[in-house]
Design a protein around this motif. Structure first.
Motif, PDB file in Angstrom:
ATOM      1  N   ARG A   1      42.268  21.437  64.137  1.00  0.00           N
ATOM      2  CA  ARG A   1      41.923  20.278  63.310  1.00  0.00           C
ATOM      3  C   ARG A   1      40.725  19.515  63.877  1.00  0.00           C
ATOM      4  O   ARG A   1      40.547  18.336  63.580  1.00  0.00           O
ATOM      5  CB  ARG A   1      43.117  19.343  63.196  1.00  0.00           C
ATOM      6  N   ALA A   2      39.921  20.154  64.655  1.00  0.00           N
ATOM      7  CA  ALA A   2      38.784  19.496  65.296  1.00  0.00           C
ATOM      8  C   ALA A   2      37.740  19.028  64.291  1.00  0.00           C
ATOM      9  O   ALA A   2      36.881  18.224  64.623  1.00  0.00           O
ATOM     10  CB  ALA A   2      38.143  20.437  66.316  1.00  0.00           C
ATOM     11  N   HIS A   3      37.817  19.492  63.062  1.00  0.00           N
ATOM     12  CA  HIS A   3      36.829  19.148  62.036  1.00  0.00           C
ATOM     13  C   HIS A   3      37.185  17.883  61.261  1.00  0.00           C
ATOM     14  O   HIS A   3      36.502  17.535  60.315  1.00  0.00           O
ATOM     15  CB  HIS A   3      36.658  20.332  61.070  1.00  0.00           C
ATOM     16  N   TRP A   4      38.262  17.193  61.651  1.00  0.00           N
ATOM     17  CA  TRP A   4      38.568  15.919  61.004  1.00  0.00           C
ATOM     18  C   TRP A   4      39.045  14.899  62.022  1.00  0.00           C
ATOM     19  O   TRP A   4      39.368  15.228  63.151  1.00  0.00           O
ATOM     20  CB  TRP A   4      39.535  16.073  59.833  1.00  0.00           C
ATOM     21  N   ARG A   5      39.034  13.650  61.606  1.00  0.00           N
ATOM     22  CA  ARG A   5      39.413  12.517  62.462  1.00  0.00           C
ATOM     23  C   ARG A   5      40.400  11.624  61.737  1.00  0.00           C
ATOM     24  O   ARG A   5      40.355  11.493  60.518  1.00  0.00           O
ATOM     25  CB  ARG A   5      38.180  11.661  62.807  1.00  0.00           C
ATOM     26  N   TRP A   6      41.259  10.983  62.512  1.00  0.00           N
ATOM     27  CA  TRP A   6      42.132   9.928  61.997  1.00  0.00           C
ATOM     28  C   TRP A   6      41.400   8.596  62.130  1.00  0.00           C
ATOM     29  O   TRP A   6      40.764   8.330  63.154  1.00  0.00           O
ATOM     30  CB  TRP A   6      43.427   9.838  62.811  1.00  0.00           C
ATOM     31  N   VAL A   7      41.510   7.745  61.137  1.00  0.00           N
ATOM     32  CA  VAL A   7      40.989   6.378  61.193  1.00  0.00           C
ATOM     33  C   VAL A   7      42.185   5.486  61.498  1.00  0.00           C
ATOM     34  O   VAL A   7      43.141   5.431  60.717  1.00  0.00           O
ATOM     35  CB  VAL A   7      40.330   5.963  59.865  1.00  0.00           C
ATOM     36  N   LEU A   8      42.139   4.804  62.652  1.00  0.00           N
ATOM     37  CA  LEU A   8      43.263   3.990  63.104  1.00  0.00           C
ATOM     38  C   LEU A   8      42.840   2.536  63.333  1.00  0.00           C
ATOM     39  O   LEU A   8      41.698   2.276  63.696  1.00  0.00           O
ATOM     40  CB  LEU A   8      43.804   4.531  64.434  1.00  0.00           C
ATOM     41  N   ARG A   9      43.791   1.632  63.161  1.00  0.00           N
ATOM     42  CA  ARG A   9      43.653   0.221  63.557  1.00  0.00           C
ATOM     43  C   ARG A   9      42.464  -0.468  62.907  1.00  0.00           C
ATOM     44  O   ARG A   9      41.752  -1.237  63.553  1.00  0.00           O
ATOM     45  CB  ARG A   9      43.552   0.089  65.068  1.00  0.00           C
ATOM     46  N   VAL A  10      42.245  -0.233  61.634  1.00  0.00           N
ATOM     47  CA  VAL A  10      41.134  -0.866  60.913  1.00  0.00           C
ATOM     48  C   VAL A  10      41.408  -2.361  60.816  1.00  0.00           C
ATOM     49  O   VAL A  10      42.434  -2.770  60.268  1.00  0.00           O
ATOM     50  CB  VAL A  10      40.974  -0.269  59.496  1.00  0.00           C
ATOM     51  N   MET A  11      40.492  -3.174  61.348  1.00  0.00           N
ATOM     52  CA  MET A  11      40.718  -4.620  61.277  1.00  0.00           C
ATOM     53  C   MET A  11      39.424  -5.411  61.282  1.00  0.00           C
ATOM     54  O   MET A  11      38.436  -5.012  61.889  1.00  0.00           O
ATOM     55  CB  MET A  11      41.650  -5.087  62.384  1.00  0.00           C
ATOM     56  N   VAL A  12      39.485  -6.526  60.552  1.00  0.00           N
ATOM     57  CA  VAL A  12      38.410  -7.514  60.506  1.00  0.00           C
ATOM     58  C   VAL A  12      39.028  -8.826  60.947  1.00  0.00           C
ATOM     59  O   VAL A  12      40.062  -9.255  60.405  1.00  0.00           O
ATOM     60  CB  VAL A  12      37.813  -7.649  59.088  1.00  0.00           C
ATOM     61  N   HIS A  13      38.408  -9.476  61.927  1.00  0.00           N
ATOM     62  CA  HIS A  13      38.920 -10.764  62.402  1.00  0.00           C
ATOM     63  C   HIS A  13      39.054 -11.714  61.205  1.00  0.00           C
ATOM     64  O   HIS A  13      38.154 -11.778  60.363  1.00  0.00           O
ATOM     65  CB  HIS A  13      37.977 -11.349  63.450  1.00  0.00           C
ATOM     66  N   PRO A  14      40.161 -12.448  61.110  1.00  0.00           N
ATOM     67  CA  PRO A  14      40.364 -13.343  59.962  1.00  0.00           C
ATOM     68  C   PRO A  14      39.209 -14.303  59.686  1.00  0.00           C
ATOM     69  O   PRO A  14      38.920 -14.598  58.522  1.00  0.00           O
ATOM     70  CB  PRO A  14      41.645 -14.099  60.326  1.00  0.00           C
ATOM     71  N   LYS A  15      38.510 -14.758  60.713  1.00  0.00           N
ATOM     72  CA  LYS A  15      37.402 -15.693  60.466  1.00  0.00           C
ATOM     73  C   LYS A  15      36.213 -15.020  59.793  1.00  0.00           C
ATOM     74  O   LYS A  15      35.312 -15.686  59.300  1.00  0.00           O
ATOM     75  CB  LYS A  15      36.977 -16.400  61.761  1.00  0.00           C
TER      76      LYS A  15
ATOM     77  N   LEU B   1      38.277   6.002  65.700  1.00  0.00           N
ATOM     78  CA  LEU B   1      38.201   7.340  65.126  1.00  0.00           C
ATOM     79  C   LEU B   1      38.902   8.258  66.123  1.00  0.00           C
ATOM     80  O   LEU B   1      38.372   8.546  67.202  1.00  0.00           O
ATOM     81  CB  LEU B   1      36.747   7.767  64.926  1.00  0.00           C
ATOM     82  N   ALA B   2      40.115   8.648  65.773  1.00  0.00           N
ATOM     83  CA  ALA B   2      40.965   9.373  66.716  1.00  0.00           C
ATOM     84  C   ALA B   2      40.897  10.872  66.503  1.00  0.00           C
ATOM     85  O   ALA B   2      40.795  11.364  65.374  1.00  0.00           O
ATOM     86  CB  ALA B   2      42.413   8.900  66.579  1.00  0.00           C
ATOM     87  N   ASP B   3      41.000  11.561  67.605  1.00  0.00           N
ATOM     88  CA  ASP B   3      41.071  13.012  67.617  1.00  0.00           C
ATOM     89  C   ASP B   3      42.316  13.457  66.847  1.00  0.00           C
ATOM     90  O   ASP B   3      43.358  12.793  66.882  1.00  0.00           O
ATOM     91  CB  ASP B   3      41.158  13.465  69.077  1.00  0.00           C
TER      92      ASP B   3
END
Length: 173
Positions: A87-101, A79-81
Motif C-alpha cells: 500500500r505504499a502508493h497511498w496515504r492516510w490523512v489523519l488529525r485534520v484540524m484548524v485552530h478555532p480562532k 499524512l500517514a504511511d
C-alpha cells in the motif's frame, strides 16, 4: 492572509506545545480528532508525542503544518504511511484540524489542497481518511473530491448510548 504550509517542520519543544494546544482547543470546540471534550493538554500530550514520533524526514509519516501571519500554528494534519509495502502508493490523512480562532477563513480548504500537493510529492496515488458519523464532515471532504467507500456502524463510542459510524473516504490523486 493565507497560512504558510511546511511539510515536516522541525519538531522543537515550542512547536510541539503549539500543536498540542491546537489539538486541545479543536477537541474542546467539538472537533472529531480523537477526544471527547472536555480534554486537557496533558491528556492530549501522550497521543500527540506518539503521533509526532513517527513524523519527519526519517519517519514513515509526515506532518503538514500551516502557520499564520505571526508564525503560530493555525492548522495541521498528518499524512500517514499505509503500513504495508503493498500500500505504499497511498496515504492516510489523519488529525485534520484548524485552530478555532482561524476557523471560517478557508484554512481547512487550503490545508486539504496543501495535503494533496504534499501527497503527490510523496508519490501517493490516493488519500484515505475516516470521519466520525454525525458530524457532517463528510460533506466537507466531498467538496475536495473524496468519496465514501464504506462505513462501520457504531464503531466509535463517544459515551454510553452514543455510538457513531466510522465513515471511510478516498480521494484518487
Amino acid at each position: 492572509m493565507s497560512p504558510r504550509f511546511v511539510t515536516d517542520p522541525e519538531l522543537t519543544g515550542e512547536l510541539v506545545d503549539e500543536l498540542i494546544e491546537c489539538w486541545t482547543e479543536v477537541s474542546n470546540a467539538g472537533g472529531a480528532v480523537g477526544f471527547v471534550p472536555p480534554v486537557t493538554a496533558a491528556e492530549v500530550r501522550e497521543l500527540a508525542l506518539s503521533t509526532f514520533a513517527r513524523c519527519g524526514a526519517d519517519g514513515p509519516d509526515h506532518l503538514l503544518a500551516g502557520f499564520d501571519e505571526d508564525g503560530r500554528v493555525a492548522c495541521w494534519l498528518v499524512l500517514a504511511d499505509a503500513g504495508s509495502r503493498l500500500r505504499a502508493h497511498w496515504r492516510w490523512v489523519l488529525r485534520v484540524m484548524v485552530h478555532p480562532k482561524h476557523q471560517g477563513r478557508g484554512y481547512g480548504a487550503l490545508l486539504m489542497r496543501a495535503a494533496e500537493e504534499a501527497a503527490r510529492g510523496l508519490e501517493a496515488e490516493a488519500l484515505h481518511l475516516t470521519v466520525r458519523g454525525g458530524t457532517g464532515t463528510e460533506s466537507f471532504y466531498a467538496r475536495f473530491g473524496y468519496t465514501e467507500v464504506g462505513r462501520v456502524p457504531g464503531a466509535i463510542r463517544l459515551s454510553d448510548g452514543d455510538d457513531r459510524d466510522e465513515i471511510y473516504m478516498v480521494l484518487q490523486l
